[in-house]
Design a protein around this motif. Structure first.
Motif, PDB file in Angstrom:
ATOM      1  N   ALA A 115      13.997  51.233 -10.330  1.00  0.00           N
ATOM      2  CA  ALA A 115      13.843  52.679 -10.917  1.00  0.00           C
ATOM      3  C   ALA A 115      12.632  53.097  -9.813  1.00  0.00           C
ATOM      4  N   ILE A 116      11.834  52.433  -9.050  1.00  0.00           N
ATOM      5  CA  ILE A 116      10.748  52.762  -8.565  1.00  0.00           C
ATOM      6  C   ILE A 116      11.229  53.336  -7.208  1.00  0.00           C
ATOM      7  N   ASP A 117      10.968  54.624  -6.974  1.00  0.00           N
ATOM      8  CA  ASP A 117      11.197  55.038  -5.731  1.00  0.00           C
ATOM      9  C   ASP A 117      10.310  54.513  -4.535  1.00  0.00           C
ATOM     10  N   ILE A 164       8.344  48.239   3.722  1.00  0.00           N
ATOM     11  CA  ILE A 164       8.470  47.975   5.002  1.00  0.00           C
ATOM     12  C   ILE A 164       7.963  46.365   5.228  1.00  0.00           C
ATOM     13  N   GLU A 165       7.020  46.042   4.629  1.00  0.00           N
ATOM     14  CA  GLU A 165       6.460  44.733   4.805  1.00  0.00           C
ATOM     15  C   GLU A 165       7.026  43.686   3.828  1.00  0.00           C
ATOM     16  N   MET A 166       7.894  44.186   2.840  1.00  0.00           N
ATOM     17  CA  MET A 166       8.353  43.296   1.753  1.00  0.00           C
ATOM     18  C   MET A 166       9.689  42.686   2.132  1.00  0.00           C
ATOM     19  N   PRO A 167       9.748  41.452   2.144  1.00  0.00           N
ATOM     20  CA  PRO A 167      11.118  40.585   2.513  1.00  0.00           C
ATOM     21  C   PRO A 167      12.116  40.606   1.650  1.00  0.00           C
ATOM     22  N   PHE A 168      12.514  41.514   1.221  1.00  0.00           N
ATOM     23  CA  PHE A 168      13.824  41.703   0.735  1.00  0.00           C
ATOM     24  C   PHE A 168      15.086  42.078   1.390  1.00  0.00           C
ATOM     25  N   ASP A 169      16.300  42.036   1.074  1.00  0.00           N
ATOM     26  CA  ASP A 169      17.222  42.124   2.080  1.00  0.00           C
ATOM     27  C   ASP A 169      17.830  43.628   1.737  1.00  0.00           C
ATOM     28  N   ASP A 170      17.840  44.066   0.469  1.00  0.00           N
ATOM     29  CA  ASP A 170      18.249  45.655   0.398  1.00  0.00           C
ATOM     30  C   ASP A 170      17.698  45.955  -1.137  1.00  0.00           C
ATOM     31  N   TYR A 171      17.733  47.199  -1.017  1.00  0.00           N
ATOM     32  CA  TYR A 171      17.109  47.845  -2.019  1.00  0.00           C
ATOM     33  C   TYR A 171      18.101  48.932  -2.761  1.00  0.00           C
ATOM     34  N   LEU A 172      18.329  49.104  -4.033  1.00  0.00           N
ATOM     35  CA  LEU A 172      18.921  49.964  -4.580  1.00  0.00           C
ATOM     36  C   LEU A 172      18.342  50.445  -5.794  1.00  0.00           C
ATOM     37  N   CYS A 173      18.510  52.004  -5.859  1.00  0.00           N
ATOM     38  CA  CYS A 173      17.637  52.809  -6.865  1.00  0.00           C
ATOM     39  C   CYS A 173      18.551  52.769  -8.127  1.00  0.00           C
ATOM     40  N   LYS A 174      18.106  52.645  -9.401  1.00  0.00           N
ATOM     41  CA  LYS A 174      18.705  52.677 -10.499  1.00  0.00           C
ATOM     42  C   LYS A 174      18.958  54.139 -10.803  1.00  0.00           C
ATOM     43  N   PRO A 175      19.810  54.504 -11.672  1.00  0.00           N
ATOM     44  CA  PRO A 175      21.084  53.689 -12.170  1.00  0.00           C
ATOM     45  C   PRO A 175      22.078  53.114 -10.960  1.00  0.00           C
ATOM     46  N   GLU A 224      30.570  49.064  -8.915  1.00  0.00           N
ATOM     47  CA  GLU A 224      31.008  49.153  -7.275  1.00  0.00           C
ATOM     48  C   GLU A 224      29.871  48.992  -6.300  1.00  0.00           C
ATOM     49  N   THR A 225      28.668  49.592  -6.637  1.00  0.00           N
ATOM     50  CA  THR A 225      27.637  49.537  -5.614  1.00  0.00           C
ATOM     51  C   THR A 225      26.983  48.238  -5.572  1.00  0.00           C
ATOM     52  N   LEU A 226      26.971  47.727  -6.976  1.00  0.00           N
ATOM     53  CA  LEU A 226      26.284  46.160  -6.986  1.00  0.00           C
ATOM     54  C   LEU A 226      27.117  45.310  -6.256  1.00  0.00           C
ATOM     55  N   VAL A 227      28.424  45.495  -6.669  1.00  0.00           N
ATOM     56  CA  VAL A 227      29.490  44.410  -5.804  1.00  0.00           C
ATOM     57  C   VAL A 227      29.337  44.619  -4.364  1.00  0.00           C
ATOM     58  N   GLU A 228      29.431  45.849  -3.752  1.00  0.00           N
ATOM     59  CA  GLU A 228      29.395  46.173  -2.506  1.00  0.00           C
ATOM     60  C   GLU A 228      28.056  45.583  -1.805  1.00  0.00           C
ATOM     61  N   ALA A 229      26.769  45.806  -2.524  1.00  0.00           N
ATOM     62  CA  ALA A 229      25.776  45.387  -2.052  1.00  0.00           C
ATOM     63  C   ALA A 229      25.700  43.718  -1.923  1.00  0.00           C
ATOM     64  N   ILE A 230      26.344  43.229  -3.097  1.00  0.00           N
ATOM     65  CA  ILE A 230      26.288  41.626  -3.021  1.00  0.00           C
ATOM     66  C   ILE A 230      27.218  41.407  -1.819  1.00  0.00           C
ATOM     67  N   GLU A 231      28.281  41.620  -1.721  1.00  0.00           N
ATOM     68  CA  GLU A 231      29.278  41.281  -0.852  1.00  0.00           C
ATOM     69  C   GLU A 231      28.687  41.613   0.790  1.00  0.00           C
ATOM     70  N   VAL A 258      16.830  53.392   3.528  1.00  0.00           N
ATOM     71  CA  VAL A 258      16.095  53.805   2.202  1.00  0.00           C
ATOM     72  C   VAL A 258      15.198  55.025   2.393  1.00  0.00           C
ATOM     73  N   LEU A 259      14.155  54.561   3.363  1.00  0.00           N
ATOM     74  CA  LEU A 259      13.038  55.419   3.613  1.00  0.00           C
ATOM     75  C   LEU A 259      13.501  56.846   4.212  1.00  0.00           C
ATOM     76  N   LYS A 260      14.381  57.003   4.988  1.00  0.00           N
ATOM     77  CA  LYS A 260      15.395  58.174   5.442  1.00  0.00           C
ATOM     78  C   LYS A 260      15.429  58.932   4.295  1.00  0.00           C
ATOM     79  N   GLY A 261      15.929  58.432   3.197  1.00  0.00           N
ATOM     80  CA  GLY A 261      16.714  59.042   1.992  1.00  0.00           C
ATOM     81  C   GLY A 261      15.689  59.767   1.005  1.00  0.00           C
ATOM     82  N   GLU A 262      14.419  58.977   1.298  1.00  0.00           N
ATOM     83  CA  GLU A 262      13.246  59.316   0.286  1.00  0.00           C
ATOM     84  C   GLU A 262      12.132  60.050   0.896  1.00  0.00           C
ATOM     85  N   MET A 263      12.114  60.143   2.277  1.00  0.00           N
ATOM     86  CA  MET A 263      10.855  60.514   2.770  1.00  0.00           C
ATOM     87  C   MET A 263      10.952  61.916   3.675  1.00  0.00           C
TER      88      MET A 263
END
Length: 192
Positions: free
Chosen positions: A86-88, A94-105, A109-116, A140-145
């Motif tokens: 839920a954290i915007d 940018i420096e965090m080594p994750f692979d994708d970022y989803l904002c709750k809720p 369908e979104t979960l499965v699509e991201a996992i696949e 993500v940044l384009k959508g939030e900034m």
């Protein structure tokens, strides 16, 4: 939990809000082998080589998702990590080594699509995987900034330049693979 064929991807769901973790688990258990834990320390204790994708909440007491992510990477696990939070997002991602970022809720369908998408990305070489990560962060940044914030951020501009270079490398790699495949088919036809 339903029985799965050997080789079924394993998803680790990590969220301190037990109801949310349990909902995600129920939504995913028909497709994946699902492990569910309710905190960062528990995640560190159960993550292993068998985990393919981690759904990781960012804000948790005691051990945050950011700290869990750092430990997963430091320990050398080859799993894909999707922050589900839920954290915007801000430029710190940018420096965090994750692979994708989803904002709750987040719906099933979104979960499965991201996992696949992450399971697919895991099959490619590191260049393509890095491109997936960088593109996800840019999106993500384009959508939030605001456009002004993006233009003023040196980190964002560097990421954009790096992404363009990686995209060019990936296109070159794909072209080489296409050439190799065509040559292989020609050799295969001539040997029959």
């Amino acid at each position: 939990m339903s029985d799965h064929e050997p080789g079924t991807p394993t998803v680790l769901v990590v969220d301190d809000e037990e109801d949310i973790a349990d909902i995600y688990s129920l939504q995913l258990q028909d497709r994946y082998t699902v492990r569910t834990v309710y905190g960062g320390q528990a995640a560190i204790e159960v993550v292993d080589e068998d985990v393919d994708v981690v759904l990781l909440d960012r804000r948790m007491p005691e051990l945050s998702g950011n700290e869990v992510l750092e430990r997963i990477r430091a320990d050398g696990y080859d799993c894909r990590v999707i922050m589900v939070t839920a954290i915007d997002p801000e430029f710190d991602i940018i420096e965090m080594p994750f692979d994708d970022y989803l904002c709750k809720p987040v719906d099933k369908e979104t979960l499965v699509e991201a996992i696949e998408q992450q399971l697919t990305a895991k099959q490619y070489d590191e260049t393509v995987s890095e491109l997936f990560r960088a593109t996800s962060k840019l999106t993500v940044l384009k959508g939030e900034m605001s456009q002004d914030e993006l233009e003023d951020s040196e980190e964002y501009q560097r990421l954009k330049e790096t992404t363009d270079a990686m995209r060019s490398d990936a296109e070159s790699l794909m072209s080489e693979l296409d050439d190799f495949e065509a040559a292989f088919k020609a050799i295969d036809r001539s040997s029959n």
